[in-house]
Design an enzyme around this catalytic site. Sequence first.
Site, PDB file in Angstrom:
ATOM      1  N   ARG A 263      -4.408   3.305  16.189  1.00 10.45           N
ATOM      2  CA  ARG A 263      -4.233   4.487  15.335  1.00 10.45           C
ATOM      3  C   ARG A 263      -5.415   5.460  15.461  1.00 10.45           C
ATOM      4  O   ARG A 263      -6.560   5.046  15.608  1.00 10.45           O
ATOM      5  CB  ARG A 263      -4.045   4.060  13.879  1.00 10.45           C
TER       6      ARG A 263
ATOM      7  N   GLU B 269       0.865  -1.180   0.000  1.00 15.87           N
ATOM      8  CA  GLU B 269       0.000   0.000   0.000  1.00 15.87           C
ATOM      9  C   GLU B 269       0.900   1.228   0.000  1.00 15.87           C
ATOM     10  O   GLU B 269       1.748   1.386   0.878  1.00 15.87           O
ATOM     11  CB  GLU B 269      -0.881  -0.032   1.260  1.00 15.87           C
ATOM     12  N   ARG B 270       0.712   2.062  -1.018  1.00 18.30           N
ATOM     13  CA  ARG B 270       1.540   3.270  -1.150  1.00 18.30           C
ATOM     14  C   ARG B 270       3.034   2.922  -1.232  1.00 18.30           C
ATOM     15  O   ARG B 270       3.871   3.596  -0.612  1.00 18.30           O
ATOM     16  CB  ARG B 270       1.297   4.253  -0.008  1.00 18.30           C
TER      17      ARG B 270
ATOM     18  N   GLU C  51       3.045   9.643  14.219  1.00 16.93           N
ATOM     19  CA  GLU C  51       3.257   8.841  13.004  1.00 16.93           C
ATOM     20  C   GLU C  51       3.667   9.740  11.840  1.00 16.93           C
ATOM     21  O   GLU C  51       2.961  10.682  11.498  1.00 16.93           O
ATOM     22  CB  GLU C  51       1.954   8.090  12.655  1.00 16.93           C
TER      23      GLU C  51
ATOM     24  N   ASP D 266      -3.700  14.376   6.295  1.00 22.89           N
ATOM     25  CA  ASP D 266      -3.046  13.172   5.798  1.00 22.89           C
ATOM     26  C   ASP D 266      -1.727  13.439   5.080  1.00 22.89           C
ATOM     27  O   ASP D 266      -1.687  13.430   3.853  1.00 22.89           O
ATOM     28  CB  ASP D 266      -4.005  12.417   4.859  1.00 22.89           C
TER      29      ASP D 266
ATOM     30  N   GLU E  60       3.901   9.348  -0.252  1.00 20.69           N
ATOM     31  CA  GLU E  60       2.600   9.256  -0.919  1.00 20.69           C
ATOM     32  C   GLU E  60       2.159  10.583  -1.533  1.00 20.69           C
ATOM     33  O   GLU E  60       1.716  10.624  -2.678  1.00 20.69           O
ATOM     34  CB  GLU E  60       1.548   8.766   0.082  1.00 20.69           C
TER      35      GLU E  60
ATOM     36  N   ASN F 263      -4.205  -1.837   6.751  1.00 19.53           N
ATOM     37  CA  ASN F 263      -5.455  -2.368   6.197  1.00 19.53           C
ATOM     38  C   ASN F 263      -5.268  -3.877   6.103  1.00 19.53           C
ATOM     39  O   ASN F 263      -4.501  -4.355   5.276  1.00 19.53           O
ATOM     40  CB  ASN F 263      -5.726  -1.793   4.806  1.00 19.53           C
TER      41      ASN F 263
ATOM     42  N   GLU G 290     -11.783   4.333   7.379  1.00 17.96           N
ATOM     43  CA  GLU G 290     -11.762   4.025   5.952  1.00 17.96           C
ATOM     44  C   GLU G 290     -12.295   2.621   5.665  1.00 17.96           C
ATOM     45  O   GLU G 290     -11.680   1.841   4.934  1.00 17.96           O
ATOM     46  CB  GLU G 290     -10.346   4.204   5.391  1.00 17.96           C
TER      47      GLU G 290
ATOM     48  N   GLU H  28       6.908  21.796  -2.406  1.00 15.43           N
ATOM     49  CA  GLU H  28       5.791  22.644  -1.961  1.00 15.43           C
ATOM     50  C   GLU H  28       5.523  23.752  -2.977  1.00 15.43           C
ATOM     51  O   GLU H  28       4.374  24.079  -3.265  1.00 15.43           O
ATOM     52  CB  GLU H  28       6.153  23.255  -0.600  1.00 15.43           C
TER      53      GLU H  28
ATOM     54  N   LYS I 279      -5.855  -0.417  13.019  1.00 12.37           N
ATOM     55  CA  LYS I 279      -6.620   0.605  12.311  1.00 12.37           C
ATOM     56  C   LYS I 279      -8.076   0.165  12.393  1.00 12.37           C
ATOM     57  O   LYS I 279      -8.480  -0.767  11.711  1.00 12.37           O
ATOM     58  CB  LYS I 279      -6.156   0.692  10.859  1.00 12.37           C
TER      59      LYS I 279
ATOM     60  N   LYS J 256      -1.196  10.661  13.488  1.00 16.76           N
ATOM     61  CA  LYS J 256      -0.469  11.204  12.333  1.00 16.76           C
ATOM     62  C   LYS J 256      -0.016  12.621  12.625  1.00 16.76           C
ATOM     63  O   LYS J 256      -0.691  13.365  13.344  1.00 16.76           O
ATOM     64  CB  LYS J 256      -1.364  11.204  11.087  1.00 16.76           C
TER      65      LYS J 256
HETATM   66  C1  BDP Z   1      -3.723   7.266   3.625  1.00 19.92           C
HETATM   67  C2  BDP Z   1      -3.462   6.318   2.511  1.00 19.92           C
HETATM   68  C3  BDP Z   1      -4.157   5.008   2.688  1.00 19.92           C
HETATM   69  C4  BDP Z   1      -3.858   4.450   4.068  1.00 19.92           C
HETATM   70  C5  BDP Z   1      -4.276   5.455   5.103  1.00 19.92           C
HETATM   71  C6  BDP Z   1      -3.901   5.061   6.523  1.00 19.92           C
HETATM   72  O1  BDP Z   1      -3.873   6.925   1.310  1.00 19.92           O
HETATM   73  O2  BDP Z   1      -3.697   4.156   1.686  1.00 19.92           O
HETATM   74  O3  BDP Z   1      -4.483   3.245   4.277  1.00 19.92           O
HETATM   75  O4  BDP Z   1      -3.598   6.658   4.870  1.00 19.92           O
HETATM   76  O5  BDP Z   1      -3.009   5.682   7.090  1.00 19.92           O
HETATM   77  O6  BDP Z   1      -2.728   8.228   3.568  1.00 19.92           O
HETATM   78  O7  BDP Z   1      -4.504   4.174   7.103  1.00 19.92           O
END
Ligand code: BDP
Length: 679
Positions: free
Chosen positions: A319, A159-160, A387, A365, A393, A202, A286, A511, A282, A360
């Site tokens: 998280r 992922e990412r 975090e 994000d 990403e 995830n 989402e 930036e 998590k 985070k």
């Molecule tokens: C976002 C990402 C996603 C992650 C999510 C996370 O786009 O893929 O699952 O964070 O931190 O930045 O759970």
Amino acid sequence: TDSYHCWLQYRKIENADKYTNIASTISVALQSVVIDSAVNELKIALKSMLDIVPTVQQSVEDESSIILGTYESVNLNNYGISPKLFDDLNEEGYLVKTTDDNRQVLLIGKTDKGALYAAFHFLRILQQEESLIGLEIRETPKNQLRMMNQWDNMNGSIERGYSGNSIFFNDNDFTKDLARIKDYARLLSSVGINAISINNVNVWEVETKLLTKEFLPKVKEVATILRSYGITTYLSINYASPIELGNLPTADPLDKEVEKWWARKAEEIYSYIPDFGGFVVKADSEGRPGPFTYGRGHVEGANVLARALQPFNGKVVWRCFVYNCLQDWRDRKTDRARAAYDNFKPLDGQFLDNVILQVKNGPVDFQVREPISPLIGAMKETNQVVEFQIAQEYTGQQKDVCYLVPQWKEILNFDTYADGEGSTVKSIVDGSHYNYSHSGIAAVSNIGNDINWTGNTLAQANLYGFGRLTWNPDLSTEEITDEWIQLTFGHDPKVVEVLEFILLQSWRTYENYTAPLGVGWMVNPNHHYGPNVDGYEYSKWGTYHFADCKGIGVDRTMKTGTGYVGQYFGPNAERYNSLEDCPDELLLFFHHVPYTHKLHSGETVIQHIYNTHFQGVEEVETFIKKWNELEGKVENWVFENVKERFQLQLENAMEWRDRINTYFYRKSGIADEKNRTIY
Ligand code: BDP
């Protein structure tokens, strides 16, 4: 290519005379797997840097040159050292010291882990070709948990992930290439990382099974490798595991059967891995399952896991990335930035002591520019970890160079005022401010199975810098950068100068050509690379810029906005709430302003947008020019790798410049003062 070894290349040292005597023998004062790793590393490095194969002896004799052990296993009095020197070092701390006659070097840990860190430190000194005369270094890590989060899926994808596939998994199983995992452990340990969760936050169907007897023996195998480098293994878990694995009708944390299931599961895991770190979770985020389904909250959700892990000293890393990802964009009052604080702040003091909330760094994000999450510091009685995302990403996906150490430094030094002046993020997450029992820094990894680990070789600097900052957040950006450059590329002044220039400028540059003044996003939905001006503007994800013909920005102020600024403390709340005092770089995160609004810099918002976007592209052109001067001075493979990526970055920057400038030109109808071409 050498870049496989990153900063552990152990490049040949030309004027090696000053080191050769001291490196001829290694005396080992105790035996453990971690000490074995240290000996192994010393052997690899001394051979490679000095062409010496040291004699290794399992006792400490006077003639020995490198003495490796712990403060209890080495007779320190023989060297005129008092064991008291170790009193204020924690179990990972160490001493690196040359004896008075400068003929021996002591690498002494408080425990064997400390000795391993001492060995890595000593090797850094050699590679940087510093003097050993009169050396006396005492170090202890500032943060207790220094953690890497892999976002690896068992099908091998990440992922990412921007640098190939997983080094842990492929084909819905563990990989057979344990050597690569060991090399990763060496890299992590050398910069002080001491914990890792090996699978994506995830957790899908296959990964849920990591907790079963089908996979636990393999988790154990990996944990064994990581342990020998002082790294503790964690797993990300599926909150619905009691249903999916246990065949229970519910995963309600207050259900007795569910509680028992987790307790038995913990026992089973620890029967394989006695020092298992715990769970990363998590939940209710989402689309992932969590306690909300059962009408319960995060406290009940986390505590049931905490009770299961507690007898084994395990931890729950819970998280805080929880927000309504299905919100209605027409409802301006639902501000995604508020979500973490709104969800968690009221729960302070209710989590068990082995729960750590992972927050985070920003409220939304991992954007190139965001304010610091107001949740950090806001929970006096709840362990917190911050975090970061090393994976780029939203900052160029390891095609574009974006060196994030300056950003992380800014975050760590930020004063939250949560508990009066001096409540800096670093003092919150190192546990000192509120006396947390567990705390630290975690980050999403940026590595994959690309030969150089990180896609763009220069992205190795982010992994290096992250580790060094978790060990000591007070190291300066420049110190970290120079260390990385010298360890990776050597000492050629031209190479050092060019790399310093590129790295230190790169965050600003990124930036400059992307979303302006803290407004964020404006990226392509889903994959998040490249510009898409209205990509998320009319979606449910809650990431809006509100640009129209009159102005742009998100009003998060108290009176007319979402009230998000009210989550900050004291002077921060005032500063962000005030149009006059809000820092330029965050203006559009907090305020909706006309395009003609004047910034502190003296420019209008619209002119700032035009200027920075032209400038961003010019800066990338400068990077390219400078990089090209290094042809022949760095390994050819690396030269070409970075050169290729710069080409992609240039295209990306030009696309951003043109789309952003055109968009705002059309919205505002205001021409560029300098009459440059806007497409
Ligand atoms: C976002 C990402 C996603 C992650 C999510 C996370 O786009 O893929 O699952 O964070 O931190 O930045 O759970």
